[in-house]
Motif scaffolding. Sequence first.
Motif, PDB file in Angstrom:
ATOM      1  N   ASP A 103      22.980   4.484  17.619  1.00 16.34           N
ATOM      2  CA  ASP A 103      21.864   5.243  18.196  1.00 16.34           C
ATOM      3  C   ASP A 103      22.323   6.116  19.357  1.00 16.34           C
ATOM      4  N   ALA A 104      23.196   5.559  20.200  1.00 16.89           N
ATOM      5  CA  ALA A 104      23.689   6.320  21.355  1.00 16.89           C
ATOM      6  C   ALA A 104      24.436   7.572  20.900  1.00 16.89           C
ATOM      7  N   PHE A 107      21.921  10.017  19.533  1.00 13.88           N
ATOM      8  CA  PHE A 107      21.186  10.643  20.637  1.00 13.88           C
ATOM      9  C   PHE A 107      22.033  11.744  21.278  1.00 13.88           C
ATOM     10  N   SER A 110      22.341  14.741  18.926  1.00 12.32           N
ATOM     11  CA  SER A 110      21.100  15.520  18.827  1.00 12.32           C
ATOM     12  C   SER A 110      20.923  16.431  20.036  1.00 12.32           C
ATOM     13  N   ALA A 193      16.485  12.838  18.588  1.00 12.11           N
ATOM     14  CA  ALA A 193      16.900  12.001  19.724  1.00 12.11           C
ATOM     15  C   ALA A 193      15.821  10.984  20.086  1.00 12.11           C
ATOM     16  N   LEU A 194      14.557  11.321  19.808  1.00  8.45           N
ATOM     17  CA  LEU A 194      13.452  10.434  20.189  1.00  8.45           C
ATOM     18  C   LEU A 194      13.465   9.109  19.416  1.00  8.45           C
ATOM     19  N   ALA A 196      15.939   7.734  17.950  1.00 12.26           N
ATOM     20  CA  ALA A 196      17.175   7.031  18.332  1.00 12.26           C
ATOM     21  C   ALA A 196      16.970   6.297  19.655  1.00 12.26           C
ATOM     22  N   LEU A 197      16.302   6.945  20.596  1.00 11.29           N
ATOM     23  CA  LEU A 197      16.020   6.310  21.889  1.00 11.29           C
ATOM     24  C   LEU A 197      15.057   5.138  21.720  1.00 11.29           C
ATOM     25  N   ILE A 198      14.057   5.310  20.845  1.00  7.20           N
ATOM     26  CA  ILE A 198      13.097   4.229  20.579  1.00  7.20           C
ATOM     27  C   ILE A 198      13.806   3.016  19.987  1.00  7.20           C
ATOM     28  N   GLN A 199      14.726   3.255  19.061  1.00  3.93           N
ATOM     29  CA  GLN A 199      15.428   2.127  18.453  1.00  3.93           C
ATOM     30  C   GLN A 199      16.319   1.411  19.470  1.00  3.93           C
ATOM     31  N   ILE A 200      16.947   2.157  20.368  1.00  2.00           N
ATOM     32  CA  ILE A 200      17.764   1.514  21.411  1.00  2.00           C
ATOM     33  C   ILE A 200      16.905   0.539  22.210  1.00  2.00           C
ATOM     34  N   VAL A 201      15.707   0.996  22.633  1.00  4.03           N
ATOM     35  CA  VAL A 201      14.801   0.149  23.428  1.00  4.03           C
ATOM     36  C   VAL A 201      14.375  -1.074  22.623  1.00  4.03           C
TER      37      VAL A 201
END
Length: 572
Positions: A103-104, A107, A110, A193-194, A196-201
């Motif tokens: 994901d990083a 992100f 992107s 990127a959104l 990907a950021l949601i999955q990281i959290v």
Amino acid sequence: MEGGVPEADMSAFRECLSLSWKNPYVLRLAFSAGIGGLLFGYDTGVISGALLYIRDDFKAVDRKTWLQEAIVSTAIAGAIIGASVGGWINDRFGRKKGIVLADALFFIGSVIMAASPGPAILILGRVFVGIGVGMASMASPLYISEASPTRVRGALVSLNSFLITGGQFLSYLINLAFTKTPGTWRWMLGVAALPALIQIVLMLTLPESPRWLYRKGKEEEAIRILKRIYAANEVDAEIQALKESVDMEIKEAEASEKVNIVKLLRTTAVRRGLYAGMGLLIFQQFVGINTVMYYSPTIVQLAGFASNRTALLLSLITSGLNAFGSILSIYFIDKAGRRRLALISLTGVVFSLAILTVAFRESEIHSPMVSAIESSHFNGTCPDYKTAVNPGEWSCMTCLKASPSCGFCAADDKLLPGACLISNDSTKKSCGDDHRAWYTRGCPSKYGWAALIGLALYIIFFSPGMGTVPWVVNSEIYPLRYRGVCGGIASTTVWISNLIVSESFLSLTEAIGTAWTFMLFGIVAIAAIFFVIIFVPETKGVPMEEVEKMLEQRGVQFRFWQKRDSGSDEKH
């Protein structure tokens, strides 16, 4: 996971639905990890639409086919790297950290793409995204399979496959949403990127795979997670099954250290398994599926639909059919059997590619003529047309093939003679101000709808069969001891094949024409039919331990018109 990816049937999906109120925690695990599949599908689909607008912003990309292919295929090259290191990262650091790292990278890629000032930086961003996609393509289904109850494992792993096609569909919706927005393609690529950021959290709030934890000696933590996944009356049995499975896996891993390519090829069952498994994956790519997914809007424009928005809208139908086909495969894979489903699928693919070949060929032959009078109405006639020996014989197709710097401005009736002009913003605007359509990819054609029908039929036939069968067969056909090694070989094979096809498609359409390119795919599909008949055994309903015996007893069926039996007359 032993035994490959378990199959999903309708009863498993009904069981999944019951989990939504019985144990929503399991679905939370599966959906959170499945976002990796969504990102995979989104990247596959979004670049096809973004490419239309990247060409408008960067003239070098518009005029150089190799740059367009590089923008698409460098992500695939990155995916090869990601897939090759992903297995080591998953084993060394855990499935959860593997997903977060993927994901990083996605992100970062992107953001780089959205902010890129030119093609070089855009390609760099595509490499980052590709590495993330390659890692996620391994880590997400692995995490889901290891953190799911056995009875619904196949259905939840299939959820990842559905989210891939769903991500492709979503990408076309996003592309359409941003067609009127300034910086169109930057939004299309940057919005990824959104999630990907949601999955990281989400992943940071979830536990590691219990299988990985148990393998690393963290038994108490693994048992605590299993108690949340399984019902109380099932936990003890699952803990014992996990212990036995991990012990066997460790023994197999110790034995596999001595495995090499020569030994693999000398083992009859493995060699025949690789013939069938790798061959199916190679043919899956070389019948052209990813040219359709990566270049769908471009193909629509080649069929005679000039508007970027129209091309994206029509491509949305293709993507929707692909998602629908992935659902159908869940039902038919066990009803029809792998081999029969592959043959039905390939037969339909050959028929569809024949329609595409004829439609594009007729479009090329009957493209509108170029009118000297029409061309003289504009400032900026195509230089090649002005110096041509036989300008009276020029058609729209001649104009577009003469030079990348020329375009065709259609008449009010698009099938009547139009103007061949130099391709720049000024002439494009002049053509549009006169309420005419501007063409630089394909030409106006009354056969355009036939091409769209052929494209739709291609997806309808491909997705439920050749879209799924190669993966299912590869999860079943290798002996347990060699499954990890052979699975890695198969995964690398499909990414390399994908890279070759996506890197060469536009160059082929320029070199031999769109019609002959699809005919070439059709010839490959015919060869694939014979390959399946001769080399691919039916694994439907065959227990895992029996597959090896079946491969040792049954040789290739060169006399495919004769009934295949289970005798051991062929040993090589």
